[in-house]
Design an enzyme around this catalytic site. Structure first.
Site, mmCIF file in Angstrom:
data_model
loop_
_atom_site.group_PDB
_atom_site.id
_atom_site.type_symbol
_atom_site.label_atom_id
_atom_site.label_comp_id
_atom_site.label_asym_id
_atom_site.label_seq_id
_atom_site.Cartn_x
_atom_site.Cartn_y
_atom_site.Cartn_z
ATOM 1 N N TYR A 145 0.591 -1.047 -0.295
ATOM 2 C CA TYR A 145 0.054 0.046 -0.052
ATOM 3 C C TYR A 145 0.885 1.171 0.571
ATOM 4 O O TYR A 145 1.860 1.386 1.011
ATOM 5 C CB TYR A 145 -0.769 0.120 1.094
ATOM 6 C CG TYR A 145 -1.312 1.011 1.200
ATOM 7 C CD1 TYR A 145 -3.092 1.045 0.441
ATOM 8 C CD2 TYR A 145 -1.911 2.089 2.095
ATOM 9 C CE1 TYR A 145 -3.579 2.741 0.545
ATOM 10 C CE2 TYR A 145 -1.953 2.924 2.512
ATOM 11 C CZ TYR A 145 -3.692 3.690 1.585
ATOM 12 O OH TYR A 145 -4.270 5.203 2.238
ATOM 13 N N ASP A 240 9.251 2.662 -0.548
ATOM 14 C CA ASP A 240 8.292 3.249 0.781
ATOM 15 C C ASP A 240 8.730 3.024 2.230
ATOM 16 O O ASP A 240 8.147 1.938 2.420
ATOM 17 C CB ASP A 240 7.001 3.138 0.102
ATOM 18 C CG ASP A 240 5.523 3.689 0.916
ATOM 19 O OD1 ASP A 240 6.222 4.581 1.807
ATOM 20 O OD2 ASP A 240 5.120 3.434 0.267
ATOM 21 N N LYS A 268 4.720 9.833 8.003
ATOM 22 C CA LYS A 268 4.673 8.829 9.260
ATOM 23 C C LYS A 268 5.377 9.531 10.645
ATOM 24 O O LYS A 268 5.294 11.048 11.463
ATOM 25 C CB LYS A 268 4.365 7.421 9.290
ATOM 26 C CG LYS A 268 3.159 7.759 8.204
ATOM 27 C CD LYS A 268 2.157 5.639 8.899
ATOM 28 C CE LYS A 268 1.277 5.654 8.236
ATOM 29 N NZ LYS A 268 0.921 5.226 6.567
#
Ligand SMILES: *Cc1c(COP(=O)(O)O)cnc(C)c1O
Length: 428
Positions: A145, A240, A268
Site C-alpha cells: 500500500y 516506501d 508518519k
C-alpha cells in the site's frame, strides 16, 4: 447513559455529513463491525473516547507517534512556533534545517522535498521516476500500500485488503495497466517480470517491510535482489518507508537491512502527528524536479512551518535520545512473551514483528506474502479486537494492519496488555 451512547449519536450524525462517517475508510470499523471510536484526547500511550473510556493505544495514529500522544516538550515548542505565523508560501530556514537533518538520517537521500502526506510523497516519487527514465511501467508488490495514488491502487493493501476491493473504481484501466504487481518475497517472479518488461519499467516501489497487509518480513536476500535487478535494468528503486522510516532503525529499513534505494518516501513518524511527508534520494534524480528539471511537483502547504517545526522536534529528539535500543528491547521482550502466550493457547497464530511494530495474524500458515495473509480468520480477529477493546486496549481495527509500540508504553503498560490479550485469546 449506556456505555458508548455518545459515540453512537456522533456516528449517526457523522454518517449524515461525511461519507460513511469517516475521513479515511478503515476508521469506519467495517472490518471488525460495531460503532467506530470517536477520540476526545490522547496523552502518552493512552487515548480517551467521547464516552470517557480510556484505552492503551497500539494504533498510535497508524504509526507516527513514536513518542506517544502529545509529548509536553513538543506542545511547548509548537506553542511558541505557531505564534510566529502558520503559513507563508515562502521558504523558511526551518525547511532547510529539516532537509539537512533528513539527509543526515538517510545516507541514500542527498536531496529531499517536503510534502503534506505519504500519498503525495509516493505520487511525486513515481512521477519523478517516470520523468527521469522516460519509461511508463511501475512494478509493485501484491498487498503493498502506498497511499491512494491512482496507479498504485492495484492489488493494494490496507483498507483495500480489509474491504476486498481489488482495484478502486475511478482509476482509468489504461493507467492501471501500466502497473505490474508481483508477490512479495518471490525472486523468481521478479526475474520473470524484468526479463519480459525490464526496459519499460520506470520504477519498482515497495515497502521494504510491508506493513499494510499486516507486518510481513522480507526473506533473506530479497531486498538485495530487488536492488540488483532494478540496477541491471535501469529502473529506479523506490523504498516506501512511510511506516518504517525512523521506526525500525535510525535510517529506516534500508539502514536495518543494508540496502540503498534510489528514492525514499517518508511520512508518519517524520511528521510526529502533523501532515508532513517527504521524498528524496539521489541528487541526479531529484534534480529532475521543477523548476530546474522537467517533472512538475508543488504544494501550497508544502513545508508548512508548523508541521516542519513538529518534524524538526521529532528528529532532534530522535538524535538526542537515540531511543531505538531501549524501545526495541522493550518491544521485543513484549513480543517474546506474547509469543509464549499464544503457543500455550494453541490456535494457529502468526506473530510477525520487527522491532516496535507487530501484527498478530489469526492464520494457519506462516504469513510471508499477500496470499498467505489473506488466509487469516478475520472473524476471529474481529472478536479478539472487540474483546480487548472492552478491556481498554485499542488495536488497529483490521487484521491487515500493523500495531505500534511507542516510548510512552512502559513495561507496566505492556504487562497489562499481555494479560488482556491472554484472556481475550481464550475467548476469541
Ligand atoms: C500510510 C502510508 C502511506 C500513505 O500516507 P498518507 O499520509 O496516509 O497519505 C504510504 N505508504 C505507506 C507504506 C504507508 O504506510
Amino acid at each position: 447513559m449506556v456505555s458508548g451512547a455518545k459515540q453512537t449519536r456522533l456516528y449517526n450524525k457523522a454518517k449524515k455529513f461525511i461519507p460513511s462517517g469517516v475521513n479515511s475508510p478503515v476508521r469506519a470499523f467495517k472490518a471488525v463491525g460495531g460503532t467506530p471510536v470517536f477520540v476526545m484526547r490522547g496523552k502518552g500511550p493512552f487515548i480517551w473516547d467521547e464516552d470517557k473510556k480510556r484505552y492503551l493505544d497500539f494504533c498510535c495514529s497508524w504509526g507516527p507517534l513514536l513518542f506517544g500522544h502529545a509529548p509536553d516538550a513538543l506542545l511547548k515548542r509548537l506553542r511558541s512556533e505557531i505564534s510566529k505565523g502558520t503559513s507563508f508560501g515562502v521558504t523558511t530556514r526551518k525547511e532547510v534545517d529539516l532537509a539537512e537533518r533528513i539527509c543526515s538520517f538517510f545516507p541514500s537521500v542527498e536531496k529531499v522535498r517536503l510534502v503534506s502526506s505519504g500519498t503525495e510523497a509516493v505520487m511525486s516519487a513515481v512521477r519523478l521516476a517516470r520523468g527521469f527514465t522516460g519509461r511508463q511501467k511501475i512494478l509493485k508488490i501484491d498487498g503493498g500500500y502506498h497511499g491512494h495514488v491512482d496507479s498504485l491502487l492495484v492489488k493494494a493493501g490496507s483498507g483495500l485488503t480489509t474491504f476486498g476491493i481489488a482495484d478502486s473504481a475511478g482509476v482509468p484501466p489504461g493507467l492501471a495497466k501500466q502497473t505490474i504487481s508481483v508477490p512479495f518475497n518471490d525472486e523468481a517472479a521478479l526475474e520473470r517480470v524484468f526479463k519480459r518488461e525490464g526496459r519499460n519499467i520506470a520504477a519498482m516501489i515497495l515497502e521494504p517491510v510491508p506493513a499494510n497487509m499486516g507486518v510481513v518480513l522480507p526473506a533473506d536476500g530479497y531486498l538485495k535482489h530487488a536492488r540488483l535487478i532494478t540496477k541491471k535494468y535501469g529502473a529506479v528503486l523506490i523504498f516506501d518507508e512511510v511506516i518504517t522510516g525512523f521506526r525500525v532503525a535510525k535510517g529506516g529499513a534500508q539502514d536495518y537491512f543494508g540496502v540503498r534505494p534510489d528514492l525514499t518516501c517518508l511520512g508518519k513518524v517524520l511528521g510526529g502527528g502533523f501532515p508532513l511527508a517527504a521524498f528524496g534520494g539521489k541528487r541526479q534524480i531529484m534534480n529532475y524536479l521543477a523548476p530546474s528539471g522537467p517533472v512538475y511537483q508543488a504544494g501550497t502547504l508544502s513545508g508548512n512551518p508548523v508541521a516542519v517545526s513538529a518534524a524538526l522536534w521529532m528528529l532532534t529528539e530522535l538524535d538526542k535520545r537515540d531511543p531505538w535500543e531501549r524501545l526495541n528491547h522493550r518491544a521485543e521482550n513484549f513480543i517474546k512473551r506474547l509469543r509464549a502466550v499464544i503457543s500455550v493457547e494453541g490456535y494457529p497464530y502468526q506473530l510477525n514483528s520487527i522491532r516496535s511494530m507487530f501484527t498478530l495474524f489469526f492464520c494457519p500458515v506462516p504469513v510471508t506474502d499477500f496470499a498467505s495473509a489473506k488466509k487469516s480468520d478475520t472473524r476471529r480477529f474481529s472478536r479478539f479486537f472487540h474483546l480487548v477493546r472492552k478491556e481498554g486496549v485499542y488495536l488497529a481495527p483490521s487484521q491487515f494492519e500493523a500495531n505500534f509500540i511507542s516510548t510512552a508504553h512502559s513495561e507496566r503498560h505492556l504487562e497489562t496488555a499481555l494479560k488482556v490479550f491472554r484472556k481475550a485469546l481464550k475467548k476469541a
